[in-house]
Design a protein around this motif. Structure first.
Motif, PDB file in Angstrom:
ATOM      1  N   MET A 156       0.835  -1.198   0.000  1.00 18.26           N
ATOM      2  CA  MET A 156       0.000   0.000   0.000  1.00 18.26           C
ATOM      3  C   MET A 156       0.871   1.249   0.000  1.00 18.26           C
ATOM      4  SD  MET A 156      -1.635   2.377   2.539  1.00 18.26           S
ATOM      5  CE  MET A 156      -0.522   1.748   3.734  1.00 18.26           C
ATOM      6  N   LEU A 186       0.163   5.384  -0.571  1.00 15.97           N
ATOM      7  CA  LEU A 186      -0.761   6.452  -0.950  1.00 15.97           C
ATOM      8  C   LEU A 186       0.006   7.685  -1.404  1.00 15.97           C
ATOM      9  CD1 LEU A 186      -3.462   6.106   1.790  1.00 15.97           C
ATOM     10  CD2 LEU A 186      -3.375   5.091  -0.473  1.00 15.97           C
ATOM     11  N   ILE A 244     -11.232   0.277  -1.802  1.00 15.63           N
ATOM     12  CA  ILE A 244     -10.127   0.928  -1.089  1.00 15.63           C
ATOM     13  C   ILE A 244      -9.704   0.065   0.103  1.00 15.63           C
ATOM     14  CG2 ILE A 244      -9.431   2.961   0.228  1.00 15.63           C
ATOM     15  CD1 ILE A 244     -11.495   4.557  -1.492  1.00 15.63           C
ATOM     16  N   ALA A 245     -10.703  -0.401   0.849  1.00 15.10           N
ATOM     17  CA  ALA A 245     -10.386  -1.236   2.017  1.00 15.10           C
ATOM     18  C   ALA A 245      -9.601  -2.469   1.592  1.00 15.10           C
ATOM     19  CB  ALA A 245     -11.670  -1.640   2.739  1.00 15.10           C
ATOM     20  N   LEU A 277      -6.111  -1.594   0.950  1.00 14.37           N
ATOM     21  CA  LEU A 277      -5.372  -1.338   2.195  1.00 14.37           C
ATOM     22  C   LEU A 277      -5.104  -2.635   2.952  1.00 14.37           C
ATOM     23  CD1 LEU A 277      -7.384   1.772   3.461  1.00 14.37           C
ATOM     24  CD2 LEU A 277      -5.070   1.794   2.543  1.00 14.37           C
ATOM     25  N   GLY A 278      -5.601  -3.732   2.410  1.00 16.70           N
ATOM     26  CA  GLY A 278      -5.358  -5.021   3.052  1.00 16.70           C
ATOM     27  C   GLY A 278      -6.379  -5.392   4.104  1.00 16.70           C
ATOM     28  N   LEU A 279      -7.489  -4.669   4.148  1.00 17.14           N
ATOM     29  CA  LEU A 279      -8.482  -4.972   5.188  1.00 17.14           C
ATOM     30  C   LEU A 279      -9.412  -6.106   4.777  1.00 17.14           C
ATOM     31  CD1 LEU A 279      -9.401  -1.323   6.179  1.00 17.14           C
ATOM     32  CD2 LEU A 279      -8.215  -2.974   7.619  1.00 17.14           C
ATOM     33  N   ARG A 280      -9.481  -6.387   3.473  1.00 17.33           N
ATOM     34  CA  ARG A 280     -10.414  -7.432   3.048  1.00 17.33           C
ATOM     35  C   ARG A 280      -9.665  -8.522   2.307  1.00 17.33           C
ATOM     36  NH1 ARG A 280     -14.558  -4.939  -0.666  1.00 17.33           N
ATOM     37  NH2 ARG A 280     -15.530  -6.960  -0.485  1.00 17.33           N
TER      38      ARG A 280
END
Lengths: 363, 357, 387, 385
Positions: free
Chosen positions: D1, D3, D378-379, D382-385
């Motif tokens: 990630m 940004l 986006i999540a 960011l590695g959240l899903r």
């Protein structure tokens, strides 16, 4: 970012990561001077990053300088790095001797004015400057003062701190007072005007906030991945994911705005870009800090957790050298002056901010 | 709720749910006045409810009016209900009854716009009012004007006015009306201020707004439960649930402040409560329209699905009878500069109705 | 779908006599202000003052609604509501007795034994005994049922081990009302949880201060190592403690503390704006005031429902969500107004600057404590039939 | 990630500057000649204008010359696009084919398809619409049910599509249809893309009037409509995978943050004529956001030009851009009160632009991926899903 800058950033991140520890941060908030941290920054030459080779520095590249300010922001470094670099910019512009050790600048509030009086051959300085960053720890204070209708740069070696104060991040913000203090003629030169100082200060805070915002996102992602509630890491909950996604959009926008403002400034102007960037990053700061704390829950409300080191800095820095309210007004006035039809060429032009460059003839 | 309230709200509910069909709503936007619906409104005593019994009304309390208007708002009733109710209330206060038929209402408070010239009962109306709700469709336009220490009213037949037909964003008539020296019969109204007229019409509009907001919530919840995406109803997605919860909060807050305001509108600090209510309603409208459209996705963006009848009205109504910004300013102005230690005691006395439940 | 009932918030009517009570409280508070007892004019934090608490008790303003049998004053919920508003408006130092008066006593009254009520309630009402919550744990915040503090049966009582966190005022409280696991979690995680009154002077308890974001010491972490709790301290039925905890949380959701915590900021801001504030400033101020007045109506409506014997949990969740978000918005608006109106907070409005800073720091925890914003919206969504 | 891929874009280089100047000249002339006004908007369908844009070589400008393109860079295309959109020029007719279908055919189309369609698209002669959404399939596009059944020499299509913009004026449709049943292992398999001539028997177009009272959407019913084999785009069953690669272009482009630009232009003029501190500040906030968005969008265009696939960055821009486009009318409302409106002159488009922006603002965070879907992307990034 070029290769040199990548290496510079890596070095800065390593050094600051090692040195900006919790005990150092805590002690600084209690008023201690982080002498070791400062010494190491001096040794690596970071504190001299604004100094040109002619003035005994290594490069004096503006891009490098703001990269360091951003890194210091990301690591919540409790030292006047930005102020020392700004001081050197002022001294260089005024043709004054470079300063050694931590330095700071003033005045930083629009309402504060210093004046230089001349009687006979004597020069004396008077006035009060409030909220001067790190004044109590600065060995040199570089001030702007009014001298017979013009603004001059004054280099002061003894910083007369009248009252100590703090910003929300418990960084020193002191009041300095001069009552007819004698100034030697070789400590005065013609350099910045107040707007220039204010604008560069705003750019420093913008860069530092962009760094702090990246840190806030990193901390939030880490916490969301680790903290388990209802049998899952909270980062798996859609309500949390959607909030962190919004946080990420603001971090990205802040990076874009700060990068563009730094580039424009390095390219020789950037008045508009700095104003727009300080506005945009100031807007992001409030939203981002709110989301980060919401995701962190109660732990983020403790002094023990490191989140507040970054969020309190965001809250403080967004107000320094002009809040987003103030800069937004400036941006609004600027575009109102050029008019709606020229807005697009203005925004896309070679140097947004220089109205002369606007190809209004093509309407 | 009292028995009268129950009776009249029940009647309104029956009438509007039967007759406010999508077809009637769509035709109204094409400029067709729903006369059958209007007869129903007259027959059920809704239009006159605020007037005294002597003038065909039931002297309903503001709370009852609010309740009935909520029903109307929930059905997006395409009629000048608030205007007519308040108009007949005023005419009743003036000691004159009103003929049947819809009324438009113009409260003169600005330097531009209409002027009422002359003295005594025979006066002359001159000038242009830019956006009169249902100006042309109403039979008569009730002009309310400050007169000496009090106010006076005059009814002018809309036939005698030059009409520039326009609509607001909801497709409701908002006509420009020009009076070219029209003579009118002027009647003084005692014990009512110009502000009180604005308050009463604001309260009636608040009922419409609360009803429409409630309907956006119902539609959104219904849609979220029915619509399946990724193998589950939308309602099961946390991102949707959290937004609908926010919408529910907005609707609840709007209803709460309107309910409370109805109790005190005629009291000592009624002006400030009305201002607070108008300000809060605008906030609830911002949230309510945004969330309901977001939840409905593309479906809400069509004229085929009913949501727009409510959201477009809400967008229009938040700034009619003075903008939300003006009401906010009035409220803020009343307190700006209050000593810090006095603010609470000054705020706390507003909007508290005493008495038993 | 019928959403009408829960979102109705009928307007509350308060008996006229309540105005007299308000006047009485205000007179008392201005006396206290003059004598300097209302400390910290520069902060929104709710602080401990044992002296102030005892004075309130002497006025009969703690335990107002309880029966006289237990040291209460048999006042109405509306009277209690009015007193609470007045105290919050001046940011009175009520921290010491806050939890016991608002939450613990409610649980004891409803679930406690006669002996427990006789023992604790009069002392609470007298402003002598204080409770700290004893609910949250380091790994159990929003997901309270996942708590790990456990108590095992021993002769004559229980042995308690575990850690509780976010306990306000434990440094002055004598007791906590712990929620702990006494049976392993089965299918239903909410079963097997038990509430015990724990004397904080018992051997085996360590209290560790937690310094908060504002640099203040309000929270504490409590560690229990094999702490003996006698049988007589069991509240209600063993294994059925979950309901008690949720009831307790409902008591704390809709009160004026959900939208008046930063009232001092609003007051200082209003004063600093001055009578000649710009039209735009008045608009922003008016927007904030409108929200406050609305929340107050909602809060009063819930108080009236409580007085009428209903438990409006859903309404309370709505008030908490709106109220805590409002308090964050207030901080945002205050900052914008200070900047756009050019109020010189570093000099003339110094107190405003301090209150703003304090409110900024505290406001972030309002949407977290007592049920986070996400949890509240989950409760509301359930009320809408979505879950 | 990361940004921080949004490197600063200082200004046009010597390649872009003359092109930009040329586009501006063209647009100024067209506007002077009455081809469009600020109130027209890029979402307006105008075949004649599209043909003029085609004649300038600004449709399909990145495509190879042999297919009627100009072989120019995607940055050059970006410049042309943002100029057209910022001016409010009516480019909707050629929009879909230029942005989506052309690149798709270039990557997976047959030689015959490329020869047949690309030059005509580039000349602004043939217009496409997009047949993706269905009554029961909005954000969940893999759930489409419109079915293509293999028949002799082609496919028989049965089903319904909704929200098809300008199907009543387009010649052709890029249709997504299911050609094999949905399976849990491969949720995105089994969908095939077709080129469909809208005059084919068995196709009914029904108008759907939108919130603004305008007719741009349609519902399309396919009742055994025949599509020949040679109009299958790419590989049968691979339709969904073929399309996802283009999302970065679609989500980060100027159409995500220039919908309200004309309104902003008029708003700036209004405030300039009646300046006060608060309104200037509001304008300043909007302009700062717009400037930041353009920085982001342009720098992602640069990344795309270098062959990157900045999907996360594109999603960030879509979310921020659409929220900005919703904020512009919200702010404009505060400045343009009813009184201000009543005093506007006939030539002043401010009121009209405000109404339109207000009407369309709910759609920004819905079309092209809802806010919730985009934040999910986006999540994931960011590695959240």
């Amino acid at each position: 970012m070029n290769e040199t800058q990548r290496i510079l950033l890596e070095t800065a991140n390593r050094l600051l990561g090692d040195l900006c520890t919790r005990p150092v941060g805590d002690a600084a908030e209690q008023g201690a001077w982080p002498a070791d941290l400062w010494r190491r920054l001096e040794e690596t030459g970071f504190t001299n990053a604004a100094r040109s080779t002619a003035r005994g520095g290594e490069s004096g590249d503006i891009g490098d300088m703001y990269l360091l300010v951003k890194a210091a922001g990301a690591h919540a470094a409790p030292v006047p790095l930005a102020e020392t670099l700004l001081a050197e910019q002022m001294l260089a512009a005024a043709g004054l001797q470079a300063a050694d050790g931590p330095a700071t600048i003033g005045p930083v509030l629009r309402a504060d004015r210093m004046t230089l009086a001349r009687r006979g051959g004597r020069l004396s300085l008077s006035g009060v400057a409030r909220r001067v960053p790190w004044a109590r720890h600065a060995r040199t204070l570089v001030l702007l003062a009014e001298d017979r209708g013009t603004t001059v740069t004054v280099r002061v070696e003894q910083v007369p701190v009248e009252a100590q104060g703090w910003n929300q991040a418990r960084e020193p913000r002191d009041t300095v007072r001069f009552d007819g203090t004698e100034i030697s003629a070789d400590a005065i030169g013609n350099g910045f005007d107040f707007d220039e100082l204010y604008r560069r200060g705003a750019l420093c805070r913008t860069a530092a906030m962009a760094g702090a915002l990246e840190k806030v996102l990193a901390l939030t992602l880490r916490y969301a991945g680790e903290r388990v509630q209802f049998g899952r890491p909270i980062g798996k909950f859609q309500a949390v994911q959607q909030q962190i996604a919004v946080l990420a959009t603001h971090v990205a926008a802040s990076n874009a705005a700060a990068n563009a403002a730094i580039a424009a400034h390095a390219g020789g102007d950037g008045a508009f870009q700095i104003a727009a960037a300080k506005t945009r990053v100031g807007q992001a700061a409030g939203v981002a800090a709110g989301i980060a704390h919401q995701v962190h829950g109660a732990i983020g409300f403790t002094h023990e957790h490191e989140l507040h080191r970054s969020t309190r800095r965001l809250w403080a820095w967004r107000d320094e050298f002009g809040s987003e309210v103030e800069w937004a007004s400036w941006v609004g006035q600027t575009v109102a002056k050029i008019g709606g039809e020229v807005l697009w060429p203005f925004l896309t032009g070679r140097s947004a901010g220089a109205a002369a460059d606007v190809p209004g003839a093509e309407r | 709720m009292s028995e009268t309230t129950d009776m009249i709200t029940d009647a309104a509910t029956r009438l509007f749910s039967e007759q406010c069909t999508p077809r009637v709503l769509a035709e109204a936007e094409q400029g067709v006045f729903p006369s059958t619906l209007w007869s129903g409104v007259e027959d059920n005593g809704i239009a006159s409810m605020l007037a005294a019994e002597a003038h065909g009304g039931i002297a309903a309390s503001p709370g009852v009016a609010l309740a009935v208007m909520r029903v109307a708002g929930r059905h997006a009733v395409p009629l000048p209900l608030a205007e007519t109710m308040v108009g007949r209330w005023l005419l009743s206060k003036a000691g004159i009854g009103a003929a049947t038929g819809p009324l438009a209402l113009v409260v003169l408070r600005r330097p531009d716009g209409w002027k009422v010239e002359g003295t005594g009962t025979a006066r002359v109306l001159r000038g242009t009012e830019p956006a009169v709700a249902w100006g042309k469709a109403s039979g008569g336009v009730l002009v309310v004007v400050r007169d000496g220490a009090g106010i006076g009213v005059a009814t002018v037949d809309s036939q005698r006015l030059k009409v520039d037909s326009r609509t607001n964003i909801a497709g409701e008539p908002r006509d420009g009306l020009t009076a070219d020296g029209v003579s009118v019969r002027f009647s003084p109204v005692s014990a009512v201020s110009l502000e009180a007229v604005m308050h009463m019409v604001s309260l009636c509009r608040a009922g419409l707004i609360c009803g429409a907001l409630q309907r956006t919530l119902e539609l959104s919840v219904g849609y979220a439960c029915d619509r399946v995406q990724f193998g589950r109803p939308l309602a099961k997605f946390q991102a949707i649930q959290q937004q609908l919860a926010e919408l529910a909060g907005a609707v609840a807050s709007a209803t709460a402040i309107a309910n409370a305001t109805a109790n005190v509108v005629e009291g000592e600090h009624g002006d400030l409560m009305i201002a607070a209510m108008r300000a809060r309603l605008a906030g609830a409208i911002d949230t309510g329209t945004a969330v309901s459209h977001q939840v409905h996705g593309a479906m809400g963006f069509t004229r085929e699905y009913a949501l727009h009848y409510y959201t477009r009205r809400l967008w229009a109504w938040r700034d009619e009878y003075d903008s939300a910004a003006e009401w906010r300013e009035r409220l803020g102005r009343a307190f700006a500069g209050a000593p810090a230690d006095e603010l609470w005691s000054r705020l706390a006395r507003i909007g508290v109705a005493s008495g038993t439940q | 779908m019928d959403t009408n009932a829960a979102f109705e918030f009928p307007a509350a009517r308060f008996p006229a006599s309540i105005e007299n009570l308000r006047v009485e409280v205000r007179q008392f508070l201005s006396g206290e202000r003059r004598s300097g007892a209302l400390s910290r004019p520069d902060s929104v934090s709710m602080v401990v003052s044992l002296d102030f608490t005892r004075k309130l008790a002497a006025h009969g303003w703690i335990g107002m609604t309880w029966s006289r049998e237990y040291g209460g004053h048999e006042k109405t919920a509306l009277e209690r509501y009015a007193v609470t508003e007045e105290l919050l408006a001046v940011c009175a130092p009520v921290r010491a007795h806050w939890v016991a008066d608002r939450q613990t006593a409610g649980v004891l009254l409803r679930f406690g034994t006669k002996a427990q009520k006789r023992k604790y309630l009069p002392k609470i009402a007298a402003g002598e005994w204080f409770f700290t919550p004893g609910l949250s744990e380091p790994d159990a915040g929003s997901d309270l049922a996942s708590l790990r503090t456990r108590a095992t049966r021993v002769d004559g009582g229980w042995r308690l081990s575990g850690t509780k966190t976010w306990n306000s005022n434990s440094h002055v409280a004598q007791f906590t009302l712990v929620l702990c696991r006494t049976e392993p979690a089965g299918e239903d995680r909410h079963q097997g949880l038990t509430r015990l009154i724990v004397d904080l002077a018992s051997p085996g308890i360590t209290i560790r201060p937690i310094i908060n974001l504002a640099g203040e010491h309000d929270f504490n972490e409590l560690t229990f190592e094999d702490v003996f709790v006698p049988d007589e301290n069991l509240v209600g039925e063993a294994g059925k403690g979950w309901n008690q905890a949720t009831t307790e949380l409902a008591y704390e959701r809709s009160g004026p503390e959900r939208w008046m915590s930063s009232f001092r900021l609003l007051a200082e801001l209003t004063e600093a704006l001055g009578k000649n504030a710009s039209a735009a400033a008045c608009q922003q101020l008016g927007g904030v005031l409108a929200q406050l007045l609305t929340l107050r109506q909602m809060s009063m409506s819930v108080a009236a429902a409580l007085e009428a014997g209903r438990t409006p949990n859903l309404e309370a969740a709505i008030v908490k969500d709106l109220g805590t978000c409002f308090e964050q918005e207030l901080v945002r608006v205050a900052r914008e107004l200070i900047n756009s109106e050019g109020i010189d907070i570093w000099d003339t409005a110094r107190r405003l600057a301090d209150v703003l800073e304090s409110a900024q720091l505290w406001s972030i925890c309002y949407t977290i404590r007592g049920g986070s914003k996400e949890i509240m919206r989950g409760v509301i969504a359930r009320g809408l039939g979505l879950r | 990630m990361n940004l921080n891929n949004f490197t600063a874009v200082a200004h046009d280089d010597e390649r872009l500057a003359p092109l930009r100047a040329e586009v501006r000249r063209f647009l100024a002339e067209e506007r002077a000649a009455g081809a469009f006004t600020r109130a027209t908007g890029w979402d307006h369908w105008d075949p004649e204008f599209s043909r003029k844009v085609g004649a300038k070589g600004w449709i399909g400008m990145t495509w190879p010359r042999r297919y009627g393109g100009q072989a120019r860079s995607s940055l050059e295309r970006f410049v042309v696009t943002e100029e057209l959109l910022a001016a409010g020029a009516p480019v909707r007719a050629h929009w879909m084919a230029d942005r989506q279908l052309g690149p798709l055919l270039l990557s997976v189309g047959t030689e015959q398809q490329k020869d047949t369609y690309l030059p005509r698209i580039a000349r602004g002669e043939i217009f496409f619409c997009y047949g993706l959404s269905e009554p029961d399939s909005g954000s969940d596009l893999a759930s489409i049910r419109t079915a293509g059944t293999k028949v002799d020499g082609g496919w028989a299509i049965i089903g319904r599509k909704v929200w098809v913009g300008y199907a009543h004026r387009a010649h052709m449709m890029n249709l997504f249809a299911r050609t094999s049943p949905r399976s849990d292992e491969d949720r995105h398999g089994g969908v095939t893309q077709f080129i469909v001539d809208l005059k084919t028997p068995g196709i009914t177009v029904r108008p759907i009037v939108n919130l603004a009272g305008e007719h741009d959407f349609n519902e399309i019913v396919f009742d055994d409509a025949f599509v020949p084999d040679d109009l299958v785009i790419g590989t049968v069953g691979n339709g969904w995978k073929q399309v996802t690669g283009e999302l970065a272009h679609e989500r980060s482009g100027p159409e995500r943050w220039l919908n309200t630009f004309s309104l902003l232009v008029h708003l700036v003029d209004r405030v300039a004529q009646h300046p006060n501190e608060r309104d200037l500040e509001k304008i300043g906030r909007l302009v700062s956001q717009l400037w930041t968005l353009r920085q982001m969008s342009f720098s992602i265009a640069t990344l795309l030009e270098q062959g990157g696939t900045p999907n996360l960055e594109a999603a960030l821009i879509k979310d921020l851009g659409t929220l900005y486009d919703q904020e512009v009318p919200a702010v404009a409302r505060q400045i343009v009160s009813e009184e201000v409106r009543a005093g506007l002159s006939e030539e002043d488009y401010l009121g009209e632009l405000l109404d339109r922006a207000l009407y369309y603002s709910p759609s920004y965070t819905i079309r092209g991926g809802t806010k919730e879907i985009i934040r999910g992307v986006i999540a994931k990034g960011l590695g959240l899903r």
